[in-house]
Enzyme design. Structure first.
Site, PDB file in Angstrom:
ATOM      1  N   CYS A   1     -27.886  -2.479 -22.913  1.00 35.67           N
ATOM      2  CA  CYS A   1     -26.594  -3.088 -22.593  1.00 35.67           C
ATOM      3  C   CYS A   1     -25.467  -2.412 -23.351  1.00 35.67           C
ATOM      4  O   CYS A   1     -24.307  -2.617 -23.038  1.00 35.67           O
ATOM      5  CB  CYS A   1     -26.621  -4.576 -22.897  1.00 35.67           C
ATOM      6  SG  CYS A   1     -26.694  -4.915 -24.651  1.00 35.67           S
TER       7      CYS A   1
ATOM      8  N   SER B   1     -28.608  -9.811 -16.974  1.00 34.85           N
ATOM      9  CA  SER B   1     -27.523  -9.239 -16.164  1.00 34.85           C
ATOM     10  C   SER B   1     -26.397 -10.265 -15.973  1.00 34.85           C
ATOM     11  O   SER B   1     -26.608 -11.481 -16.116  1.00 34.85           O
ATOM     12  CB  SER B   1     -28.079  -8.806 -14.810  1.00 34.85           C
ATOM     13  OG  SER B   1     -28.625  -9.926 -14.160  1.00 34.85           O
TER      14      SER B   1
ATOM     15  N   GLU C   1     -40.397 -11.439 -17.116  1.00 36.86           N
ATOM     16  CA  GLU C   1     -41.686 -11.340 -16.419  1.00 36.86           C
ATOM     17  C   GLU C   1     -42.102  -9.880 -16.234  1.00 36.86           C
ATOM     18  O   GLU C   1     -43.253  -9.586 -15.939  1.00 36.86           O
ATOM     19  CB  GLU C   1     -41.626 -12.076 -15.069  1.00 36.86           C
ATOM     20  CG  GLU C   1     -40.733 -11.451 -14.011  1.00 36.86           C
ATOM     21  CD  GLU C   1     -39.251 -11.787 -14.162  1.00 36.86           C
ATOM     22  OE1 GLU C   1     -38.807 -12.018 -15.294  1.00 36.86           O
ATOM     23  OE2 GLU C   1     -38.533 -11.789 -13.142  1.00 36.86           O
TER      24      GLU C   1
ATOM     25  N   GLU D   1     -22.670  -1.764 -13.002  1.00 37.60           N
ATOM     26  CA  GLU D   1     -23.670  -1.428 -14.023  1.00 37.60           C
ATOM     27  C   GLU D   1     -24.842  -0.723 -13.345  1.00 37.60           C
ATOM     28  O   GLU D   1     -25.472  -1.291 -12.445  1.00 37.60           O
ATOM     29  CB  GLU D   1     -24.160  -2.688 -14.739  1.00 37.60           C
ATOM     30  CG  GLU D   1     -25.149  -2.356 -15.844  1.00 37.60           C
ATOM     31  CD  GLU D   1     -25.670  -3.568 -16.604  1.00 37.60           C
ATOM     32  OE1 GLU D   1     -26.008  -4.582 -15.969  1.00 37.60           O
ATOM     33  OE2 GLU D   1     -25.757  -3.473 -17.846  1.00 37.60           O
TER      34      GLU D   1
ATOM     35  N   LYS E   1     -38.797 -17.949 -22.694  1.00 38.79           N
ATOM     36  CA  LYS E   1     -39.197 -17.448 -21.363  1.00 38.79           C
ATOM     37  C   LYS E   1     -38.852 -15.957 -21.364  1.00 38.79           C
ATOM     38  O   LYS E   1     -37.732 -15.573 -21.046  1.00 38.79           O
ATOM     39  CB  LYS E   1     -38.413 -18.203 -20.275  1.00 38.79           C
ATOM     40  CG  LYS E   1     -39.063 -18.256 -18.912  1.00 38.79           C
ATOM     41  CD  LYS E   1     -39.343 -16.940 -18.256  1.00 38.79           C
ATOM     42  CE  LYS E   1     -38.115 -16.238 -17.726  1.00 38.79           C
ATOM     43  NZ  LYS E   1     -38.418 -14.858 -17.214  1.00 38.79           N
TER      44      LYS E   1
HETATM   45  P1  NAD Z   1     -32.109 -10.042 -15.418  1.00 44.11           P
HETATM   46  O1  NAD Z   1     -30.811 -10.735 -15.406  1.00 44.11           O
HETATM   47  O2  NAD Z   1     -32.696  -9.599 -14.135  1.00 44.11           O
HETATM   48  O3  NAD Z   1     -33.233 -10.975 -16.100  1.00 44.11           O
HETATM   49  C1  NAD Z   1     -33.005 -11.595 -17.347  1.00 44.11           C
HETATM   50  C2  NAD Z   1     -33.804 -12.889 -17.403  1.00 44.11           C
HETATM   51  O4  NAD Z   1     -33.344 -13.758 -16.374  1.00 44.11           O
HETATM   52  C3  NAD Z   1     -35.298 -12.680 -17.166  1.00 44.11           C
HETATM   53  O5  NAD Z   1     -36.022 -13.494 -18.044  1.00 44.11           O
HETATM   54  C4  NAD Z   1     -35.487 -13.106 -15.719  1.00 44.11           C
HETATM   55  O6  NAD Z   1     -36.752 -13.658 -15.465  1.00 44.11           O
HETATM   56  C5  NAD Z   1     -34.424 -14.164 -15.534  1.00 44.11           C
HETATM   57  N1  NAD Z   1     -33.934 -14.220 -14.152  1.00 44.11           N
HETATM   58  C6  NAD Z   1     -33.876 -13.197 -13.267  1.00 44.11           C
HETATM   59  N2  NAD Z   1     -33.363 -13.630 -12.096  1.00 44.11           N
HETATM   60  C7  NAD Z   1     -33.077 -14.941 -12.248  1.00 44.11           C
HETATM   61  C8  NAD Z   1     -32.524 -15.937 -11.406  1.00 44.11           C
HETATM   62  N3  NAD Z   1     -32.157 -15.668 -10.150  1.00 44.11           N
HETATM   63  N4  NAD Z   1     -32.374 -17.171 -11.899  1.00 44.11           N
HETATM   64  C9  NAD Z   1     -32.731 -17.473 -13.152  1.00 44.11           C
HETATM   65  N5  NAD Z   1     -33.273 -16.563 -14.007  1.00 44.11           N
HETATM   66  C10 NAD Z   1     -33.446 -15.311 -13.566  1.00 44.11           C
HETATM   67  O7  NAD Z   1     -31.966  -8.814 -16.445  1.00 44.11           O
HETATM   68  P2  NAD Z   1     -33.014  -7.647 -16.726  1.00 44.11           P
HETATM   69  O8  NAD Z   1     -33.034  -6.732 -15.553  1.00 44.11           O
HETATM   70  O9  NAD Z   1     -34.284  -8.203 -17.233  1.00 44.11           O
HETATM   71  O10 NAD Z   1     -32.299  -6.937 -17.968  1.00 44.11           O
HETATM   72  C11 NAD Z   1     -31.278  -5.996 -17.837  1.00 44.11           C
HETATM   73  C12 NAD Z   1     -29.917  -6.641 -17.915  1.00 44.11           C
HETATM   74  O11 NAD Z   1     -29.750  -7.310 -19.163  1.00 44.11           O
HETATM   75  C13 NAD Z   1     -28.777  -5.633 -17.859  1.00 44.11           C
HETATM   76  O12 NAD Z   1     -27.768  -6.131 -17.049  1.00 44.11           O
HETATM   77  C14 NAD Z   1     -28.324  -5.522 -19.296  1.00 44.11           C
HETATM   78  O13 NAD Z   1     -26.992  -5.092 -19.465  1.00 44.11           O
HETATM   79  C15 NAD Z   1     -28.521  -6.916 -19.757  1.00 44.11           C
HETATM   80  N6  NAD Z   1     -28.608  -7.006 -21.210  1.00 44.11           N
HETATM   81  C16 NAD Z   1     -27.532  -7.509 -21.871  1.00 44.11           C
HETATM   82  C17 NAD Z   1     -27.544  -7.569 -23.263  1.00 44.11           C
HETATM   83  C18 NAD Z   1     -26.350  -8.095 -24.007  1.00 44.11           C
HETATM   84  O14 NAD Z   1     -26.463  -8.321 -25.197  1.00 44.11           O
HETATM   85  N7  NAD Z   1     -25.213  -8.300 -23.379  1.00 44.11           N
HETATM   86  C19 NAD Z   1     -28.671  -7.126 -23.966  1.00 44.11           C
HETATM   87  C20 NAD Z   1     -29.765  -6.637 -23.238  1.00 44.11           C
HETATM   88  C21 NAD Z   1     -29.710  -6.590 -21.857  1.00 44.11           C
END
Ligand code: NAD
Length: 505
Positions: free
Chosen positions: A287, A232, A182, A386, A179
């Site tokens: 990240c 996140s 989006e 963050e 998944k």
């Molecule tokens: P996000 O958490 O908004 O989304 C990540 C995934 O979760 C997406 O596929 C999204 O559709 C899904 N999602 C979003 N809201 C959700 C919910 N309420 N319930 C279930 N699923 C949900 O993150 P983002 O904005 O796409 O990416 C940026 C974040 O990712 C930053 O916080 C960054 O630090 C983190 N990140 C971490 C690493 C790591 O290795 N620690 C690597 C890359 C990115």
């Protein structure tokens, strides 16, 4: 803007078939360099997810029984196709994410390395054995796939993060449902097409799209055995809690607040270049991006001055189809506004904006220049939250001990680096800083495929990390066998055919 009817629908992949579904709920994919919608993405609900999981479940026995060397051969072919289409993939990453082409190439390269790692699965899957663990008894362990695995990925590495997961999972004999974000699902679709071309059997790899509803359907589905998540912190925690409550193994990598400590003896020129690349690379949407520079002692004034000069010279602009840009847009206009608002927060909290990256609002690209906020205190929002954009905070610390304390107070624990010429300071930092990935004179201490991505604290929920041998362990379960063979009855003692001389080696 193109009319909605002309805009392409992002397909799902279920059981080897590409389907363009358009449920009631859907989202838009933007090109952040133009501000234009380039595709519509369906938000799958539970029945769509159930179909993809069923396809993965049906494909699993055959794939699990396929010899590991044959599974690896499909991945070798996949690697070949990825390498052949390297530039096309980098351009696609730039188009849907907005990072520069150079950054997109680096992303694809890191992803390719994960496939190289996964190609070594036959060696990595070998078990252990100890003959004669008790008199006449042999012990051995073997690794078996866990079943259907799901991957949920963020927008900021639309090609690399999916490649962190599925090549290893399928090399281990599992099947997979991805998944992707989006906000940036196009690279994942291209990866799925190339996997098919590489000869992966239908159903071994599937793609669904969507938001929380789609993720929830995966998290509660009884046939999903393992979930890999990157995103996140609040969502990582939620995914971990929900997935484990439904009996799944879960690895969930979360957000970060990465510290870069600059000692007074550091090579200022090299440190500033490394800091700027860390804080402003991918417009701060990594990240492992440096988010807080901790200037120790007398280095603070010259550091802020040199950073301001360097960052002020970065070329900020649209990246799609262009090479002459150092920093591209952020993912969405709302994100731009959220990040820029931290500059007002900084002033409200008593910090000093040393470089203001806000640009005139007329451009269509989601552009925000590099910013520096000086005299941030560890309890301010800029130090704790963050931001995920091109804003570097500077905390002034009196000593290395005070810098270590800044780390201790952070709820995150992804990466941290020290810049120094002093071996003792570097050793103290490496040993004592409160983070899982440490750099010494390195701006972005991100491990490559062969090492685990070892976030700590609120930056990771779970046990076995992504990448490296830990990922092989995550995607397999062990079976331990004890074996004892008895001689074949009384006759064997007299029949020379069965006779052995105990003790002969
Ligand atoms: P996000 O958490 O908004 O989304 C990540 C995934 O979760 C997406 O596929 C999204 O559709 C899904 N999602 C979003 N809201 C959700 C919910 N309420 N319930 C279930 N699923 C949900 O993150 P983002 O904005 O796409 O990416 C940026 C974040 O990712 C930053 O916080 C960054 O630090 C983190 N990140 C971490 C690493 C790591 O290795 N620690 C690597 C890359 C990115």
């Amino acid at each position: 803007m193109a009319a909605i009817a002309e805009i392409d629908v992002v397909p799902i992949l279920s059981g080897g078939r590409w389907l363009k579904v358009m449920p009631q709920r859907s989202g838009e994919v933007y090109n952040p360099s133009t501000g234009q919608v380039i595709a519509r993405v369906p938000f799958c609900d539970a029945p769509d997810v159930a179909e993809a999981v069923a396809a993965a479940r049906n494909a699993w026995p055959g794939w699990a029984d396929t010899p590991a060397v044959d599974r690896a051969r499909v991945l070798f072919q996949f690697h070949h196709l990825l390498a052949e289409r390297f530039e096309e993939l980098a351009a696609l990453v730039t188009r849907e994410h907005g990072k520069t082409l150079a950054e997109a190439r680096a992303e694809v390269q890191r992803g390719l390395e994960m496939v190289e790692f996964a190609c070594g699965a036959p060696s990595l899957l070998m078990g252990d054995s100890l003959p004669n663990i008790a008199p006449g008894v042999d012990a051995e362990t073997n690794r078996h796939p866990v079943g259907v695995c799901a991957g949920i990925t963020p927008y900021n590495f639309p090609c690399m993060v999916p490649l962190w997961m599925f090549p290893t999972a399928i090399a281990c004999g599992n099947t997979f449902v991805l998944k992707p974000s989006e906000k940036a699902p196009l690279s994942a679709v291209r990866l799925g097409e190339l996997l098919q071309q590489a000869g992966l059997p239908p159903g071994v790899f599937n793609i669904v799209h969507g938001d929380r509803q789609c993720v929830d359907a995966l998290l509660v589905h009884p046939d999903v055995a393992a979930v890999s998540f990157v995103g996140s912190t609040p969502i990582a925690k939620y995914v971990y809690q929900t997935g484990t409550a439904h009996g799944k193994r879960v690895q969930a990598a979360g957000g970060a607040k990465n510290h870069l400590i600059i000692m007074p003896d550091a090579d200022l020129d090299q440190s500033v270049k490394a800091l700027a690349a860390s804080a402003y690379g991918c417009a701060g949407q990594r990240c492992m991006a440096g988010s807080v520079a901790v200037a120790v002692g007398r280095v603070a004034d010259p550091l802020v001055e040199a950073l301001r000069a360097h960052a002020g010279g970065l070329r900020v602009g649209p990246t799609d189809g262009r090479e002459d840009v150092d920093m591209g847009p952020v993912i969405r206009r709302e994100h731009l506004q959220r990040v820029a608002a931290y500059l007002d927060v900084a002033v409200d909290e008593g910090a000093t904006v040393a470089l203001d990256g806000r640009l005139p609002p007329e451009n269509d690209a989601f552009l925000l220049g590099p910013s520096i906020v000086d005299r941030v205190k560890p309890d301010m929002r800029l130090a704790r939250e963050e931001i995920f954009g091109p804003v570097l905070s500077v905390i002034r610390a009196e000593s290395l001990e005070a810098a270590l304390d800044v780390g201790r107070r952070s709820p995150y624990g992804n990466g941290a680096s020290i810049f120094t010429r002093d071996g003792f300071a570097a050793r103290e930092f490496k040993h004592r800083f409160n983070a899982g990935m440490i750099g010494v004179n390195v701006g972005v201490p991100a491990p490559m495929a062969w090492f685990p991505f070892t976030g700590w604290n609120q930056s990771f929920f779970g046990d076995l990390h992504i990448q490296g041998v830990e990922s092989i362990h995550f995607y397999t379960r062990q079976k331990m066998t004890l074996t004892r063979w008895f001689g074949s009855g009384a006759d064997s003692h007299h029949d020379p055919v069965w006779k052995t001389r105990r003790g002969d080696q």
